[in-house]
Design a protein around this motif. Structure first.
Motif, short mmCIF file in Angstrom:
data_model
loop_
_atom_site.label_atom_id
_atom_site.label_comp_id
_atom_site.label_asym_id
_atom_site.label_seq_id
_atom_site.Cartn_x
_atom_site.Cartn_y
_atom_site.Cartn_z
N TYR A 371 2.01 4.10 0.95
CA TYR A 371 0.75 4.68 1.40
C TYR A 371 0.61 4.64 2.91
CZ TYR A 371 -0.99 5.00 -3.39
OH TYR A 371 -1.17 5.34 -4.71
N PHE A 372 1.41 3.83 3.55
CA PHE A 372 1.32 3.70 5.01
C PHE A 372 2.43 4.47 5.73
CE2 PHE A 372 -0.61 -0.03 3.04
CZ PHE A 372 -1.88 0.02 3.60
N SER A 377 1.98 10.87 2.71
CA SER A 377 0.57 11.08 2.37
C SER A 377 0.34 12.37 1.58
CB SER A 377 -0.28 11.09 3.64
OG SER A 377 0.14 12.11 4.51
N LEU A 404 -5.76 1.79 -2.67
CA LEU A 404 -5.18 2.71 -1.70
C LEU A 404 -5.30 4.17 -2.11
CD1 LEU A 404 -1.99 0.64 -0.80
CD2 LEU A 404 -4.14 0.77 0.47
N LYS A 406 -7.90 5.67 -2.63
CA LYS A 406 -9.11 6.21 -2.02
C LYS A 406 -9.16 5.86 -0.53
CE LYS A 406 -11.30 1.98 -3.55
NZ LYS A 406 -12.00 1.36 -4.65
N ASN A 407 -7.98 5.57 0.02
CA ASN A 407 -7.90 5.21 1.44
C ASN A 407 -8.56 6.28 2.31
OD1 ASN A 407 -6.39 5.25 4.18
ND2 ASN A 407 -5.98 3.22 3.35
N GLU A 408 -9.36 5.83 3.27
CA GLU A 408 -10.10 6.75 4.13
C GLU A 408 -9.18 7.69 4.89
OE1 GLU A 408 -13.47 8.54 5.63
OE2 GLU A 408 -13.39 6.93 4.12
N LEU A 410 -6.27 8.58 4.01
CA LEU A 410 -5.49 9.39 3.08
C LEU A 410 -6.28 10.60 2.59
CD1 LEU A 410 -2.76 9.48 1.48
CD2 LEU A 410 -3.96 8.29 -0.36
N HIS A 430 -15.15 6.22 -6.26
CA HIS A 430 -14.31 5.21 -5.59
C HIS A 430 -14.74 3.79 -5.93
CE1 HIS A 430 -17.60 4.76 -2.81
NE2 HIS A 430 -17.31 5.81 -2.06
N ASN A 432 -16.70 1.75 -4.59
CA ASN A 432 -16.92 0.82 -3.49
C ASN A 432 -18.36 0.32 -3.41
OD1 ASN A 432 -14.31 0.76 -2.59
ND2 ASN A 432 -14.58 2.41 -1.10
N SER A 457 -14.85 -0.05 8.55
CA SER A 457 -14.36 0.61 7.33
C SER A 457 -15.55 0.96 6.44
CB SER A 457 -13.42 -0.33 6.59
OG SER A 457 -14.11 -1.48 6.15
N LYS A 518 -9.92 -7.12 6.91
CA LYS A 518 -8.64 -6.80 7.56
C LYS A 518 -7.80 -8.05 7.56
CE LYS A 518 -6.75 -4.86 11.85
NZ LYS A 518 -7.08 -4.38 13.21
#
Length: 629
Positions: A371-372, A377, A404, A406-408, A410, A430, A432, A457, A518
């Motif tokens: 994902y990174f 992506s 991941l 729902k990574n912002e 991404l 998501h 959250n 975030s 983080k």
């Protein structure tokens, strides 16, 4: 009082029961090194057969739990829960028992010495003895075990498993397996006493016996009905998983070992056997019941992929942690990962039922580190989009995105898919909002100051805005003044002074409440004062370096007690516990909400989502979180 021969002699030894294999190993090694006689071969053959028998059961069980292959062929659609897994934990006891019997048989019966590799007459003799002795003996003994006294004290244990699986075949009392050892041993012994024994016959018969036992218990219909339509007589020679499953639901029928012929002869054949078999076989190519809720997960790393419930269910039924047996499998798993990277599509991973609604977990075949990778992506978003559209076609009501997915950076927390497909019937969530609620309710109500990392975030923003409304001073660690000011302007004017930008960890050296979004190192943790507590919403969780501090778990909730068919743990979570984003999707479904929950968290909805979760009996892991904010 326990009935005689119902418990296993080594029941209290736990894992140390495997030391009973020690004499076989020692004798084999000693004979090979010092004597070079046939005894070492006999001991070696017993050990090899034990390994192969265990492998047959595990592979059959793995196949039965590969829902992406077998979901439309399952006979009993229910899931295997933790109770059944624990009850069948020592399913392999019979392998140890028969290994000990085989080792004694070698010294009692000289016919097992110097066996040839193959004997054609032996195969015919073995088949004859199985059909004329083993099959009727098992049928008769099985019927006896269904009579009141024997069933209550012995056979009821085997029938206590509501969903038969391959491992259920070995789950029985000591007395039953003594009888079964006699059934499997008579053809081998008889063949050898006649002088027709051979090594291949012993291997072949024992492994075929286990294969057919696993076939009958696998809960997946694998025998096409067309075979019996073309060759009707075969239905009396080999049973099917459907045939045996009827014995577990209607216990007065279908008693045979492998050949329904004996049920037909003694009038115990279930009249629905072939009709039900054809029905399930025909349904194999059709879509089954559509789930109401889907949790779209992903693999965290190579090692955690081995925690899948279709690999080894006892391992997946416990919270994930690295174990020694995983090391040899790592290279194979890595190669599978490469294949998945190139070819695989989202697949069905597990399921459970909650209040009559089917909840499934689908997995995007991508590992956390992928994902990174900037070039990955587009492909990942394509997988997620395909899963959402598939859920929409099936009639799924809610699909919740994990971690991941729902990574912002991404896909904007799922916003990309909702904007691209405005007519979606499935609600994309998501989760959250509930994650933020769980974290906020773990923070003591009397806290006056909080140090927050990952402050800009989605979760960090919502936590900061919520806390400042409670007049809690929030030290927001961020180097970006622009992003900080943007969040600060969202707060009520009279509360904006409670949000304070900091750029170094040193600013928190007097703050005992840290909320970590983080990943932080030992050096960064060292700035926390003694007695500090680290709340966290970072994946993977931070390492607990400080012994003078305490560390919270990732945001999670315990599912209601009425959940059914749940038999695997969600990554490092305890049994029955799921990540808060997963629970957030469940609440969305149970409440019947019709909005998408994507993008930025609506701070005004945090209290409503928390109350809804408690209303539906989802429980926080810490009882002090039960106070509604």
């Amino acid at each position: 009082m326990v009935a005689p021969l119902s418990a296993w002699p080594w029941e209290n030894l736990g894992i140390f029961k495997y030391l009973l294999y020690g004499p076989l190993v020692a004798k084999g090694l000693y004979s090979r090194v010092y004597e070079d006689t046939s005894e070492d071969n006999w001991c070696l053959h017993i050990l090899i057969i034990c390994v192969l028998r265990g492998l047959i059961h595990v592979l059959w069980n793995s196949y039965g739990n590969m829902l992406f292959l077998t979901r439309n062929r399952r006979i009993n659609p229910q899931g295997v829960d933790f109770k059944q897994i624990d009850r069948e934990w020592n399913w392999e006891n019979f392998i140890l028992l028969q290994a000990l019997i085989a080792s004694m048989a070698y010294y009692i019966f000289p016919c097992f010495e110097n066996l040839p590799l193959w004997n054609t007459k032996g195969s015919i003799t073995l088949l004859f003895l199985h059909v004329t002795v083993s099959e009727p003996l098992y049928y008769w003994a099985h019927r006896q075990f269904h009579k009141d006294l024997l069933f209550t004290h012995y056979h009821s244990l085997h029938h206590s498993s509501p969903v038969p699986q391959a491992l259920t075949a070995g789950h029985a009392t000591f007395l039953e397996h003594i009888v079964l050892s006699t059934v499997i041993g008579i053809p081998i012994l008889g063949c050898s006493l006649m002088g027709y024994g051979s090594i291949i016959i012993i291997y072949g018969y024992v492994l075929t016996f286990d294969f057919l036992r696993c076939l009958g218990h696998c809960n997946v219909e694998v025998v096409p009905h067309q075979i019996f339509e073309s060759l009707p007589f075969l239905k009396y020679l080999v049973y099917t998983p459907t045939y045996h499953s009827l014995h577990h639901t209607e216990m007065g029928t279908n008693f045979c070992l492998f050949m329904p012929l004996f049920d037909a002869m003694w009038n115990t054949l279930n009249s629905k056997s072939w009709e039900l078999h054809k029905k399930i076989s025909l349904a194999a190519g059709k879509n089954g019941r559509a789930p109401d809720f889907v949790f779209l997960a992903h693999v965290v790393d190579v090692a955690s992929a081995l925690h899948s419930p279709f690999l080894y269910r006892s391992f997946s039924s416990l919270p994930y942690q690295t174990r020694l047996f995983m090391l040899p499998a790592w290279p194979i798993t890595f190669l599978v990962m490469l294949v998945m990277w190139v070819k695989s599509k989202t697949f069905l991973y597990s399921f459970y039922n909650l209040r009559g609604r089917l909840h499934q977990t689908w997995v995007v075949p991508r590992f956390g580190f992928q994902y990174f990778l900037p070039f990955a992506s587009e492909g990942i978003n394509k997988h997620i989009e395909e899963a959402i559209l598939r859920a929409d076609r099936l009639g799924v009501k809610v699909i919740s995105l994990a971690a991941l997915n729902k990574n912002e950076a991404l896909n904007g927390g799922g916003t990309l898919f909702v904007n691209k497909h405005p007519d979606l019937r499935v609600r994309v969530v998501h989760g959250n909002t509930l994650t933020a609620a769980v974290i906020l309710n773990e923070i003591p109500k009397d806290v006056e100051e909080v140090f927050l990392t990952g402050a800009t975030s989605k979760l960090g923003r919502a936590i900061a805005l919520y806390l400042c409304q409670r007049r809690v001073r929030v030290l927001m660690l961020t180097p970006s003044t622009e992003r900080f000011q943007k969040i600060q302007k969202e707060a009520p004017v009279d509360r904006q002074n409670y949000l304070v930008q900091v750029t170094k960890y040193q600013a928190a050296q007097n703050c005992k409440t840290w909320v970590v979004g983080k990943w932080i190192t030992l050096r960064q943790q060292s700035w926390a004062p003694s007695g500090a507590h680290f709340h966290q919403f970072v994946v993977p969780p931070i390492l607990p370096f400080r012994r003078d501090c305490t560390y919270g778990d990732l945001a999670a909730m315990r599912l209601p007690d009425d959940v059914q068919g749940l038999g695997s743990c969600e990554y490092t979570m305890e049994r029955g516990v799921v990540h808060a984003c997963h629970a957030g999707g469940v609440v969305h479904l149970l409440e019947g909400w019709t909005h998408h929950e994507v993008g930025a968290i609506d701070v005004a909805r945090i209290d409503a989502v928390w109350k809804a979760a408690l209303k539906h009996n989802l429980k926080p892991l810490h009882t002090d979180s039960l106070n509604t904010p």
